[in-house]
Motif scaffolding. Structure first.
Motif, PDB file in Angstrom:
ATOM      1  N   SER A  91       0.563  -1.209  -0.139  1.00 50.86           N
ATOM      2  CA  SER A  91      -0.152  -0.340  -0.035  1.00 50.86           C
ATOM      3  C   SER A  91       1.072   1.180  -0.130  1.00 50.86           C
ATOM      4  N   GLU A  93       4.568   3.919  -1.254  1.00 46.72           N
ATOM      5  CA  GLU A  93       5.133   4.261  -2.374  1.00 46.72           C
ATOM      6  C   GLU A  93       6.187   3.371  -3.038  1.00 46.72           C
ATOM      7  N   ASN A 219     -14.326  -9.029  -7.897  1.00 49.47           N
ATOM      8  CA  ASN A 219     -14.401  -8.408  -9.167  1.00 49.47           C
ATOM      9  C   ASN A 219     -16.008  -8.850  -9.177  1.00 49.47           C
ATOM     10  N   SER A 240       6.152  -2.608  -2.052  1.00 52.24           N
ATOM     11  CA  SER A 240       5.840  -1.185  -1.638  1.00 52.24           C
ATOM     12  C   SER A 240       5.079  -1.288   0.083  1.00 52.24           C
ATOM     13  N   ASP A 269      -7.141  -6.614  -0.671  1.00 53.01           N
ATOM     14  CA  ASP A 269      -7.612  -5.642  -0.068  1.00 53.01           C
ATOM     15  C   ASP A 269      -6.954  -4.350  -1.952  1.00 53.01           C
ATOM     16  N   ALA A 270      -7.813  -4.438  -1.923  1.00 48.79           N
ATOM     17  CA  ALA A 270      -8.028  -3.289  -2.994  1.00 48.79           C
ATOM     18  C   ALA A 270      -6.378  -2.250  -2.989  1.00 48.79           C
ATOM     19  N   ASN A 271      -6.153  -2.091  -1.873  1.00 47.52           N
ATOM     20  CA  ASN A 271      -5.000  -0.789  -1.384  1.00 47.52           C
ATOM     21  C   ASN A 271      -4.216  -1.336  -1.644  1.00 47.52           C
ATOM     22  N   SER A 272      -3.668  -2.885  -1.755  1.00 46.96           N
ATOM     23  CA  SER A 272      -2.610  -3.888  -1.495  1.00 46.96           C
ATOM     24  C   SER A 272      -1.861  -3.604  -3.248  1.00 46.96           C
ATOM     25  N   LEU A 273      -3.350  -3.641  -3.981  1.00 48.45           N
ATOM     26  CA  LEU A 273      -3.026  -3.906  -5.726  1.00 48.45           C
ATOM     27  C   LEU A 273      -3.013  -2.850  -5.911  1.00 48.45           C
ATOM     28  N   LYS A 274      -3.654  -1.780  -5.559  1.00 45.72           N
ATOM     29  CA  LYS A 274      -3.383  -0.554  -6.591  1.00 45.72           C
ATOM     30  C   LYS A 274      -1.577   0.345  -7.184  1.00 45.72           C
ATOM     31  N   ASN A 275      -0.622  -0.338  -6.492  1.00 42.41           N
ATOM     32  CA  ASN A 275       1.021  -0.306  -7.357  1.00 42.41           C
ATOM     33  C   ASN A 275       0.859  -1.025  -8.688  1.00 42.41           C
ATOM     34  N   THR A 277       0.234  -3.026 -11.505  1.00 44.54           N
ATOM     35  CA  THR A 277      -0.013  -3.096 -14.076  1.00 44.54           C
ATOM     36  C   THR A 277      -0.815  -4.480 -14.012  1.00 44.54           C
TER      37      THR A 277
END
Length: 441
Positions: A91, A93, A219, A240, A269-275, A277
């Motif tokens: 989650s 940077e 999803n 990250s 969770d979605a926050n862990s996947l945000k970085n 692609t």
């Protein structure tokens, strides 16, 4: 053991890559055998880096080769160094790192003389404490890309083969073949999951660096919905930051005619996947808890995975029912006694008679220190009063330092109803706790 580490997917920013020839056999060799350590479904192999032997996690989910925590390996020479950014699951940077080119890596007669390395500078980014053995690096695509790579979980060895028609005939007789695709230098497979009732086709990353059975990405539009019976959990650590999510049982997982009932899987969770692609249509990952049920041969050049059932095929799917996660928090000197016998001969002893005397001598041995890394909410460990940061002194009456982290992890998922007894030091006060393993899935 802190969760089911690890799932690591690395993205490099800026991404600077040149074609590398990869590992090849030394003269006269057509087969290389590499023993490995298996810890929590993760594979660790020794690799020589510029003349220094280091311990690497073998991870098909990683493209580039990573070095970690080299503070005690200062003698490793690195060439042509430049700064880069490392980004991946988690989650937070991106983190700072270095890129080094023209390195020589070798293992048991397999050598790559032009290998790129990416170095994590942050010394706090260290997986060693979570698995109980030193981890100096992670290697993936560049190990697999040229040859047939067999993973034998029963013998605990990697076998690298030079390709031949005779070898392929032998493999085709003994193994089932599964088509895979190599996309962005990582392997993917098409499988099927049944969460509760309806089957869902799923494109999944084949990820040796993930110790769970499966990860699925929620999803609703694609039919991936978290089952109602689940619990929140720490899932692992990425480049990250920490990876959080939920665990649940699903009805079934099917892979090329092989069927697994009621596996325990993770939903990050979605926050862990945000970085991250994603490649097109990816819905999750297959991990070590599935892989260990087979003997595997990865064939990247032909985009095929060969599988054969191992003796672990029908093993139960288990998880940590305690809610407590431990980590290795350093080493300590422990005094151990070693028995030995001496023979006494004196003036008052008959020449035909000898007396023996039992004695002890002492030695100091380095042993692990374990602390509580996390306690899951509403778990048996939390309800009995254990807290993050507790220093573990004993488990079931035995000194904690006599356990490996793997053995502790096995205890925490051994059988429902089992009582566990912990003695801990909390800020200088010795406290005793007991709790009973209880399944909520």
């Amino acid at each position: 053991m802190r969760g089911k580490l690890l799932l690591l997917v690395v993205f490099l920013v800026p991404f600077i890559s040149s074609a590398q020839p990869g590992f090849d056999f030394e003269a006269g060799k057509s087969k290389v055998v590499i023993p490995f350590q298996l810890i929590n479904n993760l594979i660790f192999i020794p690799i020589n880096v510029n003349g220094v032997e280091l311990n690497f996690l073998l991870d098909t989910g990683v493209e580039e080769t990573i070095l970690l925590g080299l503070d005690d390996k200062d003698k490793v020479s690195l060439f042509n160094v430049q700064k880069v950014k490392l980004r991946g699951l988690g989650s937070d940077e991106a983190i700072e790192g270095l890129k080094s080119t023209d390195n020589q890596l070798s293992v048991n007669g397999l050598v790559d003389k032009n290998h790129n390395l990416y170095i994590v500078l942050d010394q706090s980014f260290n997986f060693s404490s979570h698995v109980g053995v030193p981890i100096n690096g992670i290697i993936g695509y560049h190990f697999f890309k040229r040859h047939l790579i067999a993973v034998d979980y029963e013998r605990k060895q990697i076998v690298v083969f030079r390709d031949s028609e005779k070898l392929r005939k032998k493999i085709n007789r003994r193994y089932s073949s599964v088509p895979i695709s190599i996309e962005k230098n990582k392997p993917y497979v098409n499988a099927q999951v049944i969460l509760e009732h309806d089957p869902v086709d799923a494109k999944l990353l084949l990820d040796l660096g993930n110790s769970d059975a499966l990860w699925l990405f929620e999803n609703k539009a694609k039919g991936i919905v978290l089952p109602k019976n689940n619990f929140e959990d720490y899932l692992g650590k990425g480049f990250s930051g920490d990876i959080s999510g939920s665990r649940a049982r699903i009805s079934q997982f099917q892979l090329a005619g092989f069927q697994f009932n009621e596996p325990i899987i993770a939903f990050p969770d979605a926050n862990s996947l945000k970085n991250v692609t994603m490649v097109a249509d990816r819905k999750g990952s297959v991990g070590g808890e599935i892989f260990r049920r087979f003997s595997l041969i990865f064939d990247y050049p032909s985009q095929t995975l060969f599988v054969k059932r191992s003796r672990y095929y029908a093993a139960k799917f288990e998880y940590n029912m305690s809610g407590i996660e431990l980590q290795n928090d350093g080493m300590q000197l422990v005094q151990e006694s070693v028995p030995f016998q001496t023979t006494l001969v004196g003036d008052n002893t008959d020449s035909n008679e000898k007396k023996t005397q039992n004695n002890f001598k002492y030695k100091y041995v380095l042993k692990p220190i374990y602390t509580v890394a996390s306690v899951r909410k509403d778990s048996p460990a939390e309800r009995c009063g254990l807290q993050k940061g507790d220093l573990v002194l004993s488990i079931n009456g035995s000194n904690a330092y006599n356990f490996s982290l793997q053995r502790i992890n096995d205890l925490l998922k051994e059988e429902e109803g089992k009582w566990l007894y912990f003695e801990v030091d909390r800020n200088g006060q010795v406290l005793k706790f007991r709790f009973q393993l209880k399944s909520i899935l």
